[in-house]
Design an enzyme around this catalytic site. Structure first.
Site, PDB file in Angstrom:
ATOM      1  N   ILE A  12       0.835  -1.204   0.000  1.00 55.50           N
ATOM      2  CA  ILE A  12       0.000   0.000   0.000  1.00 55.50           C
ATOM      3  C   ILE A  12       0.871   1.256   0.000  1.00 55.50           C
ATOM      4  CG2 ILE A  12      -1.801   1.271   1.257  1.00 55.50           C
ATOM      5  CD1 ILE A  12      -2.761  -1.434   0.055  1.00 55.50           C
ATOM      6  N   GLY A 110      -5.975  -2.554   8.403  1.00 55.19           N
ATOM      7  CA  GLY A 110      -5.556  -3.609   9.315  1.00 55.19           C
ATOM      8  C   GLY A 110      -5.530  -3.182  10.764  1.00 55.19           C
ATOM      9  N   CYS A 140      -9.651  -2.732   2.006  1.00 53.83           N
ATOM     10  CA  CYS A 140     -10.028  -2.834   0.592  1.00 53.83           C
ATOM     11  C   CYS A 140     -11.480  -3.289   0.434  1.00 53.83           C
ATOM     12  CB  CYS A 140      -9.085  -3.791  -0.127  1.00 53.83           C
ATOM     13  SG  CYS A 140      -8.818  -5.344   0.745  1.00 53.83           S
ATOM     14  N   ASN A 141     -11.875  -4.317   1.181  1.00 51.98           N
ATOM     15  CA  ASN A 141     -13.249  -4.822   1.055  1.00 51.98           C
ATOM     16  C   ASN A 141     -14.263  -3.811   1.580  1.00 51.98           C
ATOM     17  OD1 ASN A 141     -13.182  -7.469  -0.157  1.00 51.98           O
ATOM     18  ND2 ASN A 141     -12.006  -8.125   1.634  1.00 51.98           N
ATOM     19  N   HIS A 220     -10.477  -9.771  -4.803  1.00 50.73           N
ATOM     20  CA  HIS A 220     -11.614 -10.300  -4.049  1.00 50.73           C
ATOM     21  C   HIS A 220     -12.847 -10.228  -4.963  1.00 50.73           C
ATOM     22  CE1 HIS A 220      -9.313  -9.782  -0.339  1.00 50.73           C
ATOM     23  NE2 HIS A 220      -9.236  -8.481  -0.524  1.00 50.73           N
TER      24      HIS A 220
HETATM   25  P1  NAD Z   1       3.101  -4.928   3.399  1.00 54.67           P
HETATM   26  O1  NAD Z   1       3.657  -5.974   4.270  1.00 54.67           O
HETATM   27  O2  NAD Z   1       3.083  -5.145   1.932  1.00 54.67           O
HETATM   28  O3  NAD Z   1       3.876  -3.552   3.646  1.00 54.67           O
HETATM   29  C1  NAD Z   1       4.147  -3.079   4.931  1.00 54.67           C
HETATM   30  C2  NAD Z   1       5.523  -2.446   4.928  1.00 54.67           C
HETATM   31  O4  NAD Z   1       5.776  -1.870   6.208  1.00 54.67           O
HETATM   32  C3  NAD Z   1       6.621  -3.465   4.656  1.00 54.67           C
HETATM   33  O5  NAD Z   1       7.535  -2.894   3.721  1.00 54.67           O
HETATM   34  C4  NAD Z   1       7.289  -3.644   6.019  1.00 54.67           C
HETATM   35  O6  NAD Z   1       8.654  -3.958   5.932  1.00 54.67           O
HETATM   36  C5  NAD Z   1       7.098  -2.254   6.611  1.00 54.67           C
HETATM   37  N1  NAD Z   1       7.208  -2.187   8.074  1.00 54.67           N
HETATM   38  C6  NAD Z   1       7.067  -3.172   8.992  1.00 54.67           C
HETATM   39  N2  NAD Z   1       7.226  -2.671  10.250  1.00 54.67           N
HETATM   40  C7  NAD Z   1       7.478  -1.347  10.103  1.00 54.67           C
HETATM   41  C8  NAD Z   1       7.742  -0.288  11.013  1.00 54.67           C
HETATM   42  N3  NAD Z   1       7.780  -0.487  12.325  1.00 54.67           N
HETATM   43  N4  NAD Z   1       7.958   0.946  10.506  1.00 54.67           N
HETATM   44  C9  NAD Z   1       7.923   1.184   9.174  1.00 54.67           C
HETATM   45  N5  NAD Z   1       7.692   0.201   8.263  1.00 54.67           N
HETATM   46  C10 NAD Z   1       7.460  -1.035   8.722  1.00 54.67           C
HETATM   47  O7  NAD Z   1       1.650  -4.632   3.941  1.00 54.67           O
HETATM   48  P2  NAD Z   1       0.443  -3.992   3.153  1.00 54.67           P
HETATM   49  O8  NAD Z   1      -0.255  -5.064   2.382  1.00 54.67           O
HETATM   50  O9  NAD Z   1       0.908  -2.782   2.424  1.00 54.67           O
HETATM   51  O10 NAD Z   1      -0.527  -3.617   4.347  1.00 54.67           O
HETATM   52  C11 NAD Z   1      -0.357  -2.419   5.076  1.00 54.67           C
HETATM   53  C12 NAD Z   1      -1.668  -2.054   5.720  1.00 54.67           C
HETATM   54  O11 NAD Z   1      -2.628  -1.864   4.686  1.00 54.67           O
HETATM   55  C13 NAD Z   1      -2.280  -3.109   6.660  1.00 54.67           C
HETATM   56  O12 NAD Z   1      -3.006  -2.453   7.663  1.00 54.67           O
HETATM   57  C14 NAD Z   1      -3.230  -3.846   5.744  1.00 54.67           C
HETATM   58  O13 NAD Z   1      -4.276  -4.485   6.447  1.00 54.67           O
HETATM   59  C15 NAD Z   1      -3.756  -2.702   4.895  1.00 54.67           C
HETATM   60  N6  NAD Z   1      -4.283  -3.100   3.599  1.00 54.67           N
HETATM   61  C16 NAD Z   1      -3.681  -4.030   2.833  1.00 54.67           C
HETATM   62  C17 NAD Z   1      -4.237  -4.395   1.632  1.00 54.67           C
HETATM   63  C18 NAD Z   1      -3.633  -5.457   0.764  1.00 54.67           C
HETATM   64  O14 NAD Z   1      -4.341  -6.161   0.072  1.00 54.67           O
HETATM   65  N7  NAD Z   1      -2.338  -5.618   0.726  1.00 54.67           N
HETATM   66  C19 NAD Z   1      -5.416  -3.789   1.190  1.00 54.67           C
HETATM   67  C20 NAD Z   1      -5.997  -2.768   1.974  1.00 54.67           C
HETATM   68  C21 NAD Z   1      -5.428  -2.450   3.195  1.00 54.67           C
END
Ligand code: NAD
Length: 339
Positions: A12, A110, A140-141, A220
């Protein structure tokens, strides 16, 4: 110019950062990462100032030849707003850092709804975010459902919404996720968390949701049934209503798009970055009205539909622009809206 920081540069975060750079009223101050992986090198290649998120790990960037601009606390202090895109639960751990700096923060779906002042969807409750210190852009959902239900509720009233969410097991890069070969009721008991999450945007909406998980990474898919309070005379009116929403793509029958695979091909063919689909993708041919019951299928690109919402949430939280102007600016800059 709104100075924006992005903390967490994964699925994201990297999309939000790119979208920020396309806004004429925003400046990307920098992005923060924990490790010098491929996304860190891409951030530098794009010229984004890169900050270390965890002090002890900062030497690893230097060892990998990746230049850091400083520690994440400096990034947060230099920004008007921070978009936290860290994995679920880490946002809550970061909240005290944002508070100490006096920098308002956006979090992702999340995080728990009760750790923020307000959960956000641009179409659903844009104006409520103004002045909040902690805002959660819903998942997303939930984003996909909120965008769909907002115009339906306004035009016809929702007596009851029932949605079955067939969810991808993981994103393409999540090699540790599953199922690999199974079809899971997930959770097996009702409701899935999605209905209550929609209620963080529309508290009075009557909605039941069931969740499933399948071995797919693309998108989804939602099977939607909405009982309308005041149904229109024909489905034509619903088609016109939903077709007027820029973030709803009514997939025309002639495109021969039968599923998420073809949608992904289409997005790549029309030049969408990373093959992203920021819009809900509704099969026009699935739109049906049986008495007061509306039925449809929609697909949601989990990696990208929240990106325009994050951009709008920045303006909404800082109170710089109203909903219509923000959504229009976001849509135009990214190219949201498919005919
Ligand atoms: P991701 O794992 O792809 O990315 C998260 C990033 O944050 C990674 O690069 C990780 O190394 C980094 N990270 C971990 N700990 C950290 C810290 N303490 N400080 C800074 N960076 C840190 O995750 P994502 O899929 O991008 O999800 C991120 C958020 O978005 C979550 O809350 C998730 O639920 C939400 N989200 C995800 C999706 C999806 O489908 N991927 C869709 C909508 C919402």
């Amino acid at each position: 110019m709104i100075r924006v920081a992005v903390n967490g540069y994964g699925t994201i975060g990297k999309r939000v950062a790119d979208a920020v750079t396309l806004q004429s009223d925003m400046e990307l101050v920098g992005v923060a990462k924990t490790s010098p992986n491929h996304e860190a090198t891409t951030a530098r290649r794009k010229g984004y100032p890169l900050y270390g998120a965890i002090e002890e790990r900062m030497p690893a960037f230097e060892a990998a030849g990746i230049e850091l601009a400083g520690h994440v606390e400096e990034l947060v202090a230099a920004a008007d707003i921070v978009v936290d895109c860290c994995p679920s639960g880490i946002g809550a751990e970061n909240a005290p850092m944002y508070e100490a700096a006096g920098t308002p923060a956006l979090y992702q779906g999340g995080e728990a709804a009760d750790m923020v002042d307000i959960s956000f969807n641009a179409r659903g409750n844009y104006a409520d975010a103004e002045g909040a210190a902690h805002v959660r852009v819903v998942s997303c959902n939930t984003t996909g459902l909120s965008r769909l239900l907002a115009p339906i509720e306004e035009a016809y009233g929702v007596a009851k919404a029932r949605v079955t969410l067939v969810r991808r097991g993981g994103d393409p890069g999540q090699t540790d996720r599953g199922p690999i070969n199974d079809i899971l009721p997930d959770p097996v008991s009702l409701p899935s968390h999605h209905g209550p999450d929609v209620n963080t945007i529309f508290p009075a909406l009557d909605i039941d949701t069931l969740g499933m998980k399948v071995p797919a990474t693309l998108m989804h898919t939602h099977s939607v049934n909405v009982t309308l309070e005041e149904p229109p005379a024909s489905i034509k009116a619903v088609r016109t209503l939903l077709g007027a929403e820029s973030r709803l793509f009514l997939i025309p029958g002639n495109l021969d798009i039968d599923g998420a695979g073809a949608l992904g091909e289409y997005a790549a063919d029309i030049g969408r970055p990373r093959g992203d689909l920021w819009e809900n993708c509704l099969w026009d041919r699935s739109l049906s009205l049986e008495g007061a019951d509306l039925y449809l299928f929609q697909a949601i690109h989990q990696q990208s539909d929240v990106v325009p919402e994050n951009i709008d949430a920045i303006r909404a939280t800082l109170g710089t622009t109203d909903r219509a102007a923000s959504m229009e600016a976001t849509d135009e800059s990214l190219g949201v809206g498919l005919p």
